[in-house]
Design a protein around this motif. Structure first.
Motif, PDB file in Angstrom:
ATOM      1  N   VAL A 108       0.840  -1.202   0.000  1.00  0.00           N
ATOM      2  CA  VAL A 108       0.000   0.000   0.000  1.00  0.00           C
ATOM      3  C   VAL A 108       0.874   1.251   0.000  1.00  0.00           C
ATOM      4  O   VAL A 108       0.643   2.192  -0.777  1.00  0.00           O
ATOM      5  CB  VAL A 108      -0.943   0.004   1.225  1.00  0.00           C
ATOM      6  N   ARG A 109       1.887   1.271   0.874  1.00  0.00           N
ATOM      7  CA  ARG A 109       2.767   2.439   0.944  1.00  0.00           C
ATOM      8  C   ARG A 109       3.485   2.680  -0.375  1.00  0.00           C
ATOM      9  O   ARG A 109       3.651   3.827  -0.815  1.00  0.00           O
ATOM     10  CB  ARG A 109       3.779   2.253   2.090  1.00  0.00           C
ATOM     11  N   HIS A 110       3.912   1.602  -1.024  1.00  0.00           N
ATOM     12  CA  HIS A 110       4.594   1.745  -2.319  1.00  0.00           C
ATOM     13  C   HIS A 110       3.687   2.426  -3.338  1.00  0.00           C
ATOM     14  O   HIS A 110       4.115   3.369  -4.022  1.00  0.00           O
ATOM     15  CB  HIS A 110       5.024   0.371  -2.832  1.00  0.00           C
ATOM     16  N   TRP A 111       2.453   1.961  -3.443  1.00  0.00           N
ATOM     17  CA  TRP A 111       1.565   2.512  -4.459  1.00  0.00           C
ATOM     18  C   TRP A 111       1.058   3.912  -4.102  1.00  0.00           C
ATOM     19  O   TRP A 111       0.835   4.742  -4.992  1.00  0.00           O
ATOM     20  CB  TRP A 111       0.395   1.562  -4.718  1.00  0.00           C
ATOM     21  N   LEU A 112       0.912   4.198  -2.811  1.00  0.00           N
ATOM     22  CA  LEU A 112       0.543   5.567  -2.430  1.00  0.00           C
ATOM     23  C   LEU A 112       1.652   6.545  -2.807  1.00  0.00           C
ATOM     24  O   LEU A 112       1.385   7.629  -3.322  1.00  0.00           O
ATOM     25  CB  LEU A 112       0.264   5.627  -0.924  1.00  0.00           C
ATOM     26  N   ALA A 113       2.909   6.145  -2.560  1.00  0.00           N
ATOM     27  CA  ALA A 113       4.027   7.000  -2.970  1.00  0.00           C
ATOM     28  C   ALA A 113       4.069   7.151  -4.482  1.00  0.00           C
ATOM     29  O   ALA A 113       4.349   8.233  -5.018  1.00  0.00           O
ATOM     30  CB  ALA A 113       5.340   6.420  -2.440  1.00  0.00           C
ATOM     31  N   PHE A 114       3.780   6.071  -5.197  1.00  0.00           N
ATOM     32  CA  PHE A 114       3.748   6.106  -6.659  1.00  0.00           C
ATOM     33  C   PHE A 114       2.731   7.133  -7.152  1.00  0.00           C
ATOM     34  O   PHE A 114       2.964   7.833  -8.151  1.00  0.00           O
ATOM     35  CB  PHE A 114       3.405   4.721  -7.187  1.00  0.00           C
ATOM     36  N   HIS A 115       1.600   7.236  -6.450  1.00  0.00           N
ATOM     37  CA  HIS A 115       0.542   8.170  -6.863  1.00  0.00           C
ATOM     38  C   HIS A 115       0.722   9.567  -6.267  1.00  0.00           C
ATOM     39  O   HIS A 115      -0.184  10.401  -6.385  1.00  0.00           O
ATOM     40  CB  HIS A 115      -0.822   7.610  -6.473  1.00  0.00           C
TER      41      HIS A 115
ATOM     42  N   ALA B  60      -5.565   7.965  -3.177  1.00  0.00           N
ATOM     43  CA  ALA B  60      -4.866   9.066  -3.842  1.00  0.00           C
ATOM     44  C   ALA B  60      -5.834   9.976  -4.582  1.00  0.00           C
ATOM     45  O   ALA B  60      -5.669  11.200  -4.595  1.00  0.00           O
ATOM     46  CB  ALA B  60      -3.824   8.509  -4.813  1.00  0.00           C
ATOM     47  N   ALA B  61      -6.868   9.393  -5.191  1.00  0.00           N
ATOM     48  CA  ALA B  61      -7.853  10.215  -5.902  1.00  0.00           C
ATOM     49  C   ALA B  61      -8.579  11.160  -4.956  1.00  0.00           C
ATOM     50  O   ALA B  61      -9.009  12.250  -5.363  1.00  0.00           O
ATOM     51  CB  ALA B  61      -8.861   9.311  -6.624  1.00  0.00           C
ATOM     52  N   ARG B  62      -8.722  10.756  -3.697  1.00  0.00           N
ATOM     53  CA  ARG B  62      -9.465  11.568  -2.736  1.00  0.00           C
ATOM     54  C   ARG B  62      -8.585  12.528  -1.923  1.00  0.00           C
ATOM     55  O   ARG B  62      -9.085  13.485  -1.328  1.00  0.00           O
ATOM     56  CB  ARG B  62     -10.214  10.659  -1.757  1.00  0.00           C
ATOM     57  N   HIS B  63      -7.264  12.298  -1.880  1.00  0.00           N
ATOM     58  CA  HIS B  63      -6.426  13.062  -0.983  1.00  0.00           C
ATOM     59  C   HIS B  63      -5.263  13.807  -1.640  1.00  0.00           C
ATOM     60  O   HIS B  63      -4.614  14.626  -1.006  1.00  0.00           O
ATOM     61  CB  HIS B  63      -5.850  12.145   0.104  1.00  0.00           C
ATOM     62  N   VAL B  64      -4.965  13.490  -2.900  1.00  0.00           N
ATOM     63  CA  VAL B  64      -3.831  14.179  -3.549  1.00  0.00           C
ATOM     64  C   VAL B  64      -4.338  15.339  -4.379  1.00  0.00           C
ATOM     65  O   VAL B  64      -5.289  15.176  -5.150  1.00  0.00           O
ATOM     66  CB  VAL B  64      -3.049  13.186  -4.439  1.00  0.00           C
TER      67      VAL B  64
ATOM     68  N   THR C 292       4.473  11.635   3.086  1.00  0.00           N
ATOM     69  CA  THR C 292       4.659  10.724   4.223  1.00  0.00           C
ATOM     70  C   THR C 292       3.481  10.772   5.180  1.00  0.00           C
ATOM     71  O   THR C 292       3.019   9.720   5.672  1.00  0.00           O
ATOM     72  CB  THR C 292       5.955  11.090   4.973  1.00  0.00           C
ATOM     73  N   ASP C 293       2.966  11.965   5.463  1.00  0.00           N
ATOM     74  CA  ASP C 293       1.837  12.082   6.391  1.00  0.00           C
ATOM     75  C   ASP C 293       0.584  11.425   5.825  1.00  0.00           C
ATOM     76  O   ASP C 293      -0.164  10.749   6.550  1.00  0.00           O
ATOM     77  CB  ASP C 293       1.557  13.559   6.699  1.00  0.00           C
ATOM     78  N   GLN C 294       0.330  11.615   4.543  1.00  0.00           N
ATOM     79  CA  GLN C 294      -0.832  10.987   3.917  1.00  0.00           C
ATOM     80  C   GLN C 294      -0.718   9.466   3.940  1.00  0.00           C
ATOM     81  O   GLN C 294      -1.704   8.766   4.188  1.00  0.00           O
ATOM     82  CB  GLN C 294      -0.966  11.493   2.478  1.00  0.00           C
ATOM     83  N   ILE C 295       0.476   8.949   3.688  1.00  0.00           N
ATOM     84  CA  ILE C 295       0.672   7.494   3.719  1.00  0.00           C
ATOM     85  C   ILE C 295       0.425   6.954   5.122  1.00  0.00           C
ATOM     86  O   ILE C 295      -0.224   5.914   5.306  1.00  0.00           O
ATOM     87  CB  ILE C 295       2.096   7.148   3.232  1.00  0.00           C
ATOM     88  N   HIS C 296       0.901   7.682   6.151  1.00  0.00           N
ATOM     89  CA  HIS C 296       0.673   7.254   7.531  1.00  0.00           C
ATOM     90  C   HIS C 296      -0.810   7.270   7.863  1.00  0.00           C
ATOM     91  O   HIS C 296      -1.331   6.346   8.507  1.00  0.00           O
ATOM     92  CB  HIS C 296       1.451   8.172   8.484  1.00  0.00           C
ATOM     93  N   ASP C 297      -1.517   8.302   7.430  1.00  0.00           N
ATOM     94  CA  ASP C 297      -2.946   8.429   7.738  1.00  0.00           C
ATOM     95  C   ASP C 297      -3.795   7.376   7.039  1.00  0.00           C
ATOM     96  O   ASP C 297      -4.923   7.113   7.459  1.00  0.00           O
ATOM     97  CB  ASP C 297      -3.447   9.824   7.337  1.00  0.00           C
ATOM     98  N   ALA C 298      -3.261   6.786   5.984  1.00  0.00           N
ATOM     99  CA  ALA C 298      -4.049   5.818   5.200  1.00  0.00           C
ATOM    100  C   ALA C 298      -4.073   4.432   5.820  1.00  0.00           C
ATOM    101  O   ALA C 298      -4.855   3.577   5.392  1.00  0.00           O
ATOM    102  CB  ALA C 298      -3.476   5.731   3.783  1.00  0.00           C
ATOM    103  N   ARG C 299      -3.264   4.170   6.848  1.00  0.00           N
ATOM    104  CA  ARG C 299      -3.078   2.815   7.356  1.00  0.00           C
ATOM    105  C   ARG C 299      -4.386   2.154   7.784  1.00  0.00           C
ATOM    106  O   ARG C 299      -4.714   1.042   7.347  1.00  0.00           O
ATOM    107  CB  ARG C 299      -2.098   2.827   8.530  1.00  0.00           C
ATOM    108  N   THR C 300      -5.146   2.820   8.633  1.00  0.00           N
ATOM    109  CA  THR C 300      -6.374   2.211   9.167  1.00  0.00           C
ATOM    110  C   THR C 300      -7.370   1.923   8.052  1.00  0.00           C
ATOM    111  O   THR C 300      -7.968   0.840   7.988  1.00  0.00           O
ATOM    112  CB  THR C 300      -7.015   3.132  10.222  1.00  0.00           C
ATOM    113  N   GLU C 301      -7.523   2.882   7.155  1.00  0.00           N
ATOM    114  CA  GLU C 301      -8.480   2.685   6.070  1.00  0.00           C
ATOM    115  C   GLU C 301      -8.011   1.581   5.112  1.00  0.00           C
ATOM    116  O   GLU C 301      -8.844   0.847   4.556  1.00  0.00           O
ATOM    117  CB  GLU C 301      -8.688   3.993   5.305  1.00  0.00           C
TER     118      GLU C 301
END
Length: 275
Positions: free
Chosen positions: A227-234, A271-275, A238-247
């Motif tokens: 998940v972290r890899h693909w969030l960074a790809f999009h 990423a579509a909702r937060h970037v 770092t803060d957004q990736i951390h916040d995405a963990r629970t969801e």
């Protein structure tokens, strides 16, 4: 002349010329004719995108590189959990090694009887072709089952040294197996076991693949790494990736699977909702 014109109208059109400059093809069929249809744009995925399948990746790339270099190489059967990168690995190998002459031909299970035609079309070509059948499995009595067995090992004609078959499946032996088939096994007085012919027939196809690669469901930490890899790809920070963990965990729970595919789907949505 009128009769000839009517007959020509009923005949299927001649297959288009093959674009040998393409890197990937789909085997297409119309009536009795088949042809290699060039894929103009392949799905972008790289070997580095596929995580926590390092052993399978290394073995498959080693086999593919041996094939490209004209060394002995095996046909490959990849089985196991859905969404864990089986078909993505094949596409990533094409991305990595197309410049060295690797080519990919996608074929549907129903067209496996045409493998002989494909062999003849590419015979003598300098490129090295992987014939790829995704999500392969058979039901009882399917004709393409016999065609694949013959193509893998058993036909009097040679498939040539520029073709390998890679297949993925959720079934280890490619066909349904039933409890009653075990009742056909014969137990001899000396302790030797003779499996029933039905079981032998089913195992014989998968055994003709020289390499078996098994893929397993990901542990939670592995899933979160992907998940972290693909969030960074999009483009997530770092803060957004951390916040995405629970969801991300809730997403996997709802899907009933912690797989690379599920991780990538979640990353797209987040990423579509937060970037």
């Amino acid at each position: 002349m009128g009769v000839l014109a009517q007959l020509e109208a009923w005949l299927p059109p001649a297959p288009p010329a093959i674009d040998w400059a393409a890197h990937a093809y789909r085997w297409q069929r119309r009536g009795a004719r088949g042809w290699l249809d060039a894929v103009r744009q392949t799905a972008p995925i790289h070997l580095g995108d596929l995580q926590h399948v390092d052993r399978q990746k290394a073995i498959l790339e080693r086999n593919t590189l041996a094939f490209l270099r004209g060394k002995p190489a095996n046909n490959v059967l990849m089985t196991g959990a859905r969404g864990t990168g089986k078909s993505s690995l094949v596409r990533a190998l094409l991305d990595a090694h197309a410049g060295e002459g690797l080519r990919l031909i996608e074929i549907d299970k129903s067209d496996l009887g045409d493998l002989g035609q494909i062999v003849e079309l590419i015979r003598g070509r300098a490129e090295r072709y992987i014939v790829f059948c995704d999500d392969l499995s058979f039901e009882e009595g399917e004709a393409s089952y016999k065609a694949l067995k013959s193509a893998l090992d058993g036909s009097v004609s040679s498939p040539g040294d520029n073709l390998l078959i890679y297949a993925t499946s959720n079934r280890r032996h490619l066909m349904p197996e039933y409890m009653h088939e075990n009742l056909d096994a014969q137990h001899q007085p000396d302790g030797e076991i003779h499996p029933g012919e039905t079981v032998e027939e089913k195992i014989s196809l998968s055994e003709r693949f020289g390499l078996w690669l098994s893929f397993y469901p990901f542990a939670q930490d592995d899933y979160l790494d992907i998940v972290r890899h693909w969030l960074a790809f999009h483009g997530c920070d770092t803060d957004q990736i951390h916040d995405a963990r629970t969801e991300a965990l809730q997403w996997a729970l709802e899907r009933g699977s912690r797989s690379g595919r599920v991780a990538r789907q979640f990353a797209r949505d987040w990423a579509a909702r937060h970037v």
